[in-house]
Design a protein around this motif. Sequence first.
Motif, PDB file in Angstrom:
ATOM      1  N   ALA A 616       0.800  -1.219   0.000  1.00  0.00           N
ATOM      2  CA  ALA A 616       0.000   0.000   0.000  1.00  0.00           C
ATOM      3  C   ALA A 616       0.832   1.268   0.000  1.00  0.00           C
ATOM      4  O   ALA A 616       0.258   2.360  -0.001  1.00  0.00           O
ATOM      5  CB  ALA A 616      -0.923   0.014   1.231  1.00  0.00           C
ATOM      6  N   LEU A 617       2.161   1.183   0.023  1.00  0.00           N
ATOM      7  CA  LEU A 617       2.986   2.388   0.191  1.00  0.00           C
ATOM      8  C   LEU A 617       3.602   2.875  -1.105  1.00  0.00           C
ATOM      9  O   LEU A 617       4.495   3.722  -1.086  1.00  0.00           O
ATOM     10  CB  LEU A 617       4.086   2.118   1.222  1.00  0.00           C
ATOM     11  N   GLY A 618       3.163   2.361  -2.240  1.00  0.00           N
ATOM     12  CA  GLY A 618       3.558   2.907  -3.529  1.00  0.00           C
ATOM     13  C   GLY A 618       4.936   2.474  -3.993  1.00  0.00           C
ATOM     14  O   GLY A 618       5.633   1.680  -3.356  1.00  0.00           O
ATOM     15  N   ALA A 619       5.334   3.036  -5.147  1.00  0.00           N
ATOM     16  CA  ALA A 619       6.624   2.727  -5.755  1.00  0.00           C
ATOM     17  C   ALA A 619       7.026   3.880  -6.653  1.00  0.00           C
ATOM     18  O   ALA A 619       6.192   4.660  -7.124  1.00  0.00           O
ATOM     19  CB  ALA A 619       6.554   1.428  -6.557  1.00  0.00           C
ATOM     20  N   LYS A 620       8.342   3.979  -6.885  1.00  0.00           N
ATOM     21  CA  LYS A 620       8.852   5.060  -7.730  1.00  0.00           C
ATOM     22  C   LYS A 620       8.684   4.738  -9.203  1.00  0.00           C
ATOM     23  O   LYS A 620       8.406   5.631 -10.020  1.00  0.00           O
ATOM     24  CB  LYS A 620      10.318   5.318  -7.402  1.00  0.00           C
ATOM     25  N   SER A 621       8.856   3.468  -9.570  1.00  0.00           N
ATOM     26  CA  SER A 621       8.735   3.075 -10.967  1.00  0.00           C
ATOM     27  C   SER A 621       8.100   1.692 -11.046  1.00  0.00           C
ATOM     28  O   SER A 621       8.185   0.905 -10.105  1.00  0.00           O
ATOM     29  CB  SER A 621      10.107   3.061 -11.659  1.00  0.00           C
ATOM     30  N   ARG A 622       7.487   1.433 -12.190  1.00  0.00           N
ATOM     31  CA  ARG A 622       6.895   0.117 -12.423  1.00  0.00           C
ATOM     32  C   ARG A 622       6.960  -0.185 -13.912  1.00  0.00           C
ATOM     33  O   ARG A 622       6.756   0.689 -14.751  1.00  0.00           O
ATOM     34  CB  ARG A 622       5.447   0.056 -11.928  1.00  0.00           C
ATOM     35  N   VAL A 623       7.258  -1.434 -14.211  1.00  0.00           N
ATOM     36  CA  VAL A 623       7.307  -1.896 -15.596  1.00  0.00           C
ATOM     37  C   VAL A 623       6.579  -3.228 -15.655  1.00  0.00           C
ATOM     38  O   VAL A 623       6.553  -3.993 -14.682  1.00  0.00           O
ATOM     39  CB  VAL A 623       8.762  -2.058 -16.098  1.00  0.00           C
ATOM     40  N   GLU A 624       5.996  -3.510 -16.797  1.00  0.00           N
ATOM     41  CA  GLU A 624       5.283  -4.779 -16.961  1.00  0.00           C
ATOM     42  C   GLU A 624       6.287  -5.914 -17.109  1.00  0.00           C
ATOM     43  O   GLU A 624       7.263  -5.814 -17.856  1.00  0.00           O
ATOM     44  CB  GLU A 624       4.362  -4.711 -18.180  1.00  0.00           C
ATOM     45  N   ARG A 625       6.038  -6.975 -16.412  1.00  0.00           N
ATOM     46  CA  ARG A 625       6.946  -8.118 -16.400  1.00  0.00           C
ATOM     47  C   ARG A 625       6.420  -9.198 -17.338  1.00  0.00           C
ATOM     48  O   ARG A 625       5.235  -9.523 -17.332  1.00  0.00           O
ATOM     49  CB  ARG A 625       7.071  -8.678 -14.978  1.00  0.00           C
ATOM     50  N   SER A 626       7.311  -9.744 -18.133  1.00  0.00           N
ATOM     51  CA  SER A 626       6.910 -10.828 -19.034  1.00  0.00           C
ATOM     52  C   SER A 626       6.681 -12.094 -18.220  1.00  0.00           C
ATOM     53  O   SER A 626       7.489 -12.459 -17.359  1.00  0.00           O
ATOM     54  CB  SER A 626       7.993 -11.073 -20.082  1.00  0.00           C
ATOM     55  N   VAL A 627       5.581 -12.782 -18.496  1.00  0.00           N
ATOM     56  CA  VAL A 627       5.199 -13.984 -17.767  1.00  0.00           C
ATOM     57  C   VAL A 627       5.437 -15.193 -18.652  1.00  0.00           C
ATOM     58  O   VAL A 627       5.007 -15.225 -19.810  1.00  0.00           O
ATOM     59  CB  VAL A 627       3.717 -13.911 -17.333  1.00  0.00           C
ATOM     60  N   ARG A 628       6.125 -16.185 -18.096  1.00  0.00           N
ATOM     61  CA  ARG A 628       6.439 -17.402 -18.853  1.00  0.00           C
ATOM     62  C   ARG A 628       5.295 -18.404 -18.666  1.00  0.00           C
ATOM     63  O   ARG A 628       5.246 -19.139 -17.688  1.00  0.00           O
ATOM     64  CB  ARG A 628       7.763 -17.977 -18.368  1.00  0.00           C
TER      65      ARG A 628
END
Length: 715
Positions: A616-628
């Motif tokens: 619940a405390l957020g994040a500075k950056s986020r990217v979509e992760r490829s799922v195998r």
Amino acid sequence: MGAAPPPMPNEGTLIKEVEGGVFEEIAYEIPVREEDLVEELAEESEDVLGQELGEAEEVPETGLGATAEAPEVLLRGLAEKPPNYIEAVARSQREAEALQQLARDFERAQKEQNEAEERAAVEAEEAMVGEVLESEEALSWPAEFEDGPIYEGPPPDYGPRFHQYTRDGSFHGPSVEVSLPKEEFVYPIADLLRRTHIHHVREAAERNYGGAGLPLSAETITGKRSGNMGPVGLLATQRHMTEIEGDAFMAGFMPAAYASSFAILREVRRRMGSDWIQSKLKNGGQGLSVLDVGSGGAGLVAWEQILNAEWDLLKENGEAEGRVPPGQKTAVAASDRLRNRLKTFLENTTFLPRMPDYEHSGEMRGPRLDGGDKALPRKSYDVIIASHQFLKESESHRRQAVLNNLWHLLKKDGGVLIIQEKAHPRGFEAVAHARHTILNSFLLPQSGEPRVAPEDFNATYHREPEPGHVVAPCTNQTTCPMYVETGKSTGRKDYCHFSQRFVRPNFYTKMLRKHADNHGEVEFSYVAVQRGVAKPARPTGKEATERAQEGYENSDTKPDMQTLPRLVLPALKRKGHVTMDVCTPEGKIERWTVPKSFSKMAYHDARKSRWGDLWALGAKSRVERSVRLGQTKEMSKRAEGSRKKAHKSALAEEEGEADNREVRKRKQPRSRKQKKLDMVAEMRRAEEKEIDELADEIEAEVEEEIEEEEKRRRQ
């Protein structure tokens, strides 16, 4: 001549004839054996002993030398008598020395024999004690811990140093490891198992759960996970079960099944809140009815721990009275032998030999063949814990029948269905397929609009959707990002599952052949769905994900925990930043990064975050992760069709390119030499053409002549 002196006891005389018929006496020495000397001395000393004691007439007729034990008795007597006795018995100094030596030798031999017997007895006793305490084949089962095990290091602290929303979103709570209830669960099972040899129970457990280490039980220990993606080997729903299989089920399956059920119920209770349970307990409520399918009552014991905690809170507030909370507990145990064992420690529990059958037309609109337009009364439950019921069915229609049955047994006004399977790709796919079916066939979309228009609704093919939502672990109500394509997938590497550490009972440790390790960890895939209650209108999808990235650390409004991302893997903790793989409310697997510069509180809590927590405390950056995800059959067919189409296109392009090269070649200017070469080639082609035409004409004429000749011959 005087009389010859008497011969010595060890001397003999021979008569030898010499010349003249005269006989000559020859004396020789007879070798004396100790046994003969002892017997001779014993016989000669009978009268002497009788005269000294005044009891010569009471000596038995056989005498000391007449029994086999006489030498031993005499030597023992000589060893016990004082030296003057030997001197009185001996007729010479030589006999006295011999008797004394024999007495000393006998005493020494007797002492050595006694010491050897004592040492052998001590060694045998120590070996027996060691075998009882340490051997696996001991007749007695190991005793359980009375004061609980000793843990390595203090438990994790969820005190004031952590943000309140971090504590609320924790999956495990203050303690990562749970202890099984001893009085209600461990001790009763241990007492039931003591009547059977531990070796036989372990053999039966290994025979039913896939061999040493029980890879087909609820828990799969490290080293046995590769390649073991089958269902659980022995469940409570199995109809035929021997006595030893009943013991093997309790010893090899129920401890880990309790740990996984407790973790799931604890998370469901946190996400739904205490009012869900307390509203049916306080003020004389009837309580909740619970059905356990598959775990043989282990889920009911876990439910009692959750229920008793809420009951104690109500009693403290004066809103409830009584020793035990109200409610009904039901467990499915198909085998009579298993039921006889379970009923000894599962109090106030109803046992069913099988699941009640669902009513095929119970949820249909319009007239019913068996009850008109009025629904028939049926049994329903507030909570259903279905453990390992889908993976054991290989056909899809059987899995659908099991899901229909469970759904019809669930109450419409807020009943909760919990489905759990083993933590491997096949187990996850079974849970994900059930979730996909419930969301797309049983429940209304979050928008509230039905998927099928009222004029197109057909009671034969369609099910009337109703409100409901996924409680845990998902925070999205759409397609699972790890189960985009339905069906079995080959090569899958990523799948949604969680873990729970627990303290293994000693009898369960013996089943796993783990003599010193009593720390277990069970991994599982699960989904919990509430029927009849729609999810509150809170931020969902992309909006909820963006709001969660900003963080609620300094927010005035408390976030809805079911709109937060959940960690689907352990966090990666690096110097200066923490990376977390989360499943977002938008339905995507993303990688969120929380550096030290983002927030001191968020960075501290991120480093202490664990697998399964809500963030619940957020994040500075986020990217979509490829799922195998691997490939399903449909994906393989589409890929094969795409490859064929690409191959045909490549061939067409190659042919077109060859034609274009020929056209471009003809349009290019030619030199004199090239013109001459082209003219010669053209002349050769013309000559070859004329030769071919002439050959055809000759062949035609020959054929005509042959035909005319045949006509004339026939005429």
